[in-house]
Design a protein around this motif. Structure first.
Motif, mmCIF file in Angstrom:
data_model
loop_
_atom_site.group_PDB
_atom_site.id
_atom_site.type_symbol
_atom_site.label_atom_id
_atom_site.label_comp_id
_atom_site.label_asym_id
_atom_site.label_seq_id
_atom_site.Cartn_x
_atom_site.Cartn_y
_atom_site.Cartn_z
ATOM 1 N N VAL A 194 60.345 65.283 5.947
ATOM 2 C CA VAL A 194 61.718 64.941 6.337
ATOM 3 C C VAL A 194 62.653 65.630 5.349
ATOM 4 O O VAL A 194 62.544 65.424 4.140
ATOM 5 N N TRP A 246 56.139 58.924 15.353
ATOM 6 C CA TRP A 246 55.364 58.450 14.188
ATOM 7 C C TRP A 246 55.015 56.973 14.337
ATOM 8 O O TRP A 246 53.947 56.532 13.908
ATOM 9 N N ARG A 247 55.925 56.227 14.933
ATOM 10 C CA ARG A 247 55.672 54.774 15.077
ATOM 11 C C ARG A 247 54.518 54.504 16.026
ATOM 12 O O ARG A 247 53.893 53.464 15.978
ATOM 13 N N VAL A 284 66.438 53.031 11.307
ATOM 14 C CA VAL A 284 65.015 53.275 11.003
ATOM 15 C C VAL A 284 64.360 52.015 10.434
ATOM 16 O O VAL A 284 63.210 51.696 10.749
ATOM 17 N N SER A 342 59.636 50.940 8.106
ATOM 18 C CA SER A 342 59.273 51.194 9.505
ATOM 19 C C SER A 342 57.803 51.576 9.665
ATOM 20 O O SER A 342 57.181 51.267 10.683
ATOM 21 N N TRP A 393 60.677 60.325 14.703
ATOM 22 C CA TRP A 393 60.425 59.006 14.098
ATOM 23 C C TRP A 393 59.755 58.074 15.128
ATOM 24 O O TRP A 393 58.804 57.366 14.801
ATOM 25 N N ASN A 419 65.354 61.213 15.469
ATOM 26 C CA ASN A 419 64.923 59.952 16.101
ATOM 27 C C ASN A 419 63.693 60.154 16.983
ATOM 28 O O ASN A 419 62.815 59.297 17.032
ATOM 29 N N LEU A 438 62.004 54.418 5.909
ATOM 30 C CA LEU A 438 60.741 54.851 6.536
ATOM 31 C C LEU A 438 59.578 53.988 6.037
ATOM 32 O O LEU A 438 58.654 53.683 6.790
#
Ligand SMILES: Cc1cc2nc3c(=O)[nH]c(=O)nc-3n(C[C@H](O)[C@H](O)[C@H](O)COP(=O)(O)OP(=O)(O)OC[C@H]3O[C@@H](n4cnc5c(N)ncnc54)[C@H](O)[C@@H]3O)c2cc1C
Length: 363
Positions: A235, A142-143, A54, A170, A139, A136, A167
């Motif tokens: 999370v 979210w990016r 991450v 990231s 995540w 994953n 996080l």
């Protein structure tokens, strides 16, 4: 629906089974014909490196072990599937796609799932830290977001701390809160909690302690009747909870639903079943990767002994374990007994241990 009568089923490609299979390959041992390894995915993700993934310190292929080459080298069939039910008296596993697998001997190493707030109206996306493949996917999404994501991490142990700082690295624009039911890193060396709190503060991660989130309602994380925070996603890294199908399986389980085993890692109720790692309950053996790996060393001999009807060895849990928590910048915090520490050298040590595990256990 297919029905097969396999003699030995290794359920779950957890740390303990990986250790056993890799040692069998090195030692030239081959399990009985018809043995199979059951796994929901063709790879085993290594939890110790997930926060590093991450934090963009590792690539995905560094953090997962392909199971097909290991199985092939050991003469084991790899079956992709997820257990939905276990009937220990009838010796049958039912998978979530309707398939059934019979067995004469079973070794469970299926890990755990983090306990989640009991009631939710679905207004906040809940993302358990495990299974990693699903985590994953969220995540990655979210990016891609351009708006300010309001993210909360639930849990007060090493995994929750590591994920929160990873996080932050990231998702630098996200509003990030770490929420602990008790104190942060309770049970670890006293000094490490202070170091962790300072680091969270420096990285702009809000910390809420002694705050038990038990409900999600109208976009709020609730503690009793109190609206603690709004969030887009939560999370959940609250430690180990049992797989839901363990308690109704007929296997003797403790009051939380973990499979009770004796020192030989055999089920206390069904001698033809072994359980190791997070899914098992054994006094003195906490749920952690370090203990699962050591139990794997016991399975190296105990699985063959069980199928050959020989006496099994006892597993001895070590009295304490080293805890290294990655801080997402190449450093780590250390907790060992009452000793604590922090710094880049500890981070390099953690990387060395994690990468060494991956190197030793993949083919
Ligand atoms: C983010 C994070 C970081 C962590 N870091 C560390 C660390 O640095 N050090 C440490 O000691 N511990 C760490 N832990 C805890 C550690 O992950 C567990 O204690 C450890 O993985 C337990 O190993 P195991 O052998 O029981 O099973 P796991 O390694 O968890 O593997 C379980 C396997 O079972 C499979 N499985 C799950 N459900 C089913 C099903 N229904 N049917 C079939 N198969 C199934 C899974 O796919 C998986 O392959 C961390 C946990 C998290 C969440």
């Amino acid at each position: 629906m297919t029905q097969s009568n396999q003699s030995l089923v290794l359920a779950g490609a957890g740390h303990a089974h990986l250790v056993a299979i890799r040692r069998w390959i090195s030692d030239g041992y081959r399990p009985p014909a018809g043995t199979l390894l059951l796994s929901p995915t063709p790879q085993a993700w290594y939890s110790g490196m997930m926060p590093g993934l991450v934090a963009a310190r590792f690539a995905p292929e560094q953090c997962a072990i392909e199971l097909a080459p290991l199985c092939q080298a050991c003469g084991i069939a790899l079956v992709i599937g997820t257990i939905a039910e276990l009937d220990a008296d009838s010796r049958v596993l039912r998978l979530d796609d309707g398939r059934e697998l019979g067995y004469t001997h079973l070794s469970l190493n299926v890990g755990s799932v983090p306990p989640q707030p009991e009631h939710t109206d679905g207004s906040v996306l809940m993302v358990p830290a495990k299974p990693f493949a699903a985590f994953n996917r969220h995540w990655q999404a979210w990016r891609e977001r351009s708006d300010t994501l309001r993210l909360a991490v639930l849990g007060g142990g090493p995994a929750a701390f590591e994920l929160a700082v990873a996080l932050r690295r990231s998702l630098p624009m996200a509003e990030l809160t770490l929420i602990c039911g008790g104190r942060l890193l309770e049970g670890q060396a006293a000094g490490v909690g202070k170091r962790a709190r300072q680091l969270l503060n420096k990285r702009g991660i809000m910390l809420l302690q002694d705050t038990r989130i038990d409900r999600i309602c109208d976009g709020f994380l609730m503690s009793g009747k109190r609206q603690v925070k709004t969030a887009d996603a939560l999370v959940v890294a609250t430690g180990a909870g049992p797989q839901p199908w363990q308690a109704p399986s007929g296997l003797a389980c403790d009051d939380r639903g973990f499979v009770q085993v004796s020192a030989t890692l055999q089920s206390r109720s069904h001698a033809n079943v072994l359980a190791s790692g997070d899914c098992a309950s054994l006094p003195g053996a906490p749920h952690s990767g370090v203990y699962a790996v050591r139990q794997g060393a016991t399975l190296v001999d105990n699985i063959p002994a069980l199928v050959q009807d020989r006496p099994l060895e006892d597993y001895q849990p070590q009295p304490r374990a080293l805890v290294l928590m990655a801080t997402a910048d190449g450093g780590a915090l250390l907790s060992y007994g009452r000793w604590s520490g922090s710094g880049r050298l500890l981070g390099a040590w953690k990387d060395h241990l994690d990468l060494g595990f991956m190197r030793r256990h993949r083919l």
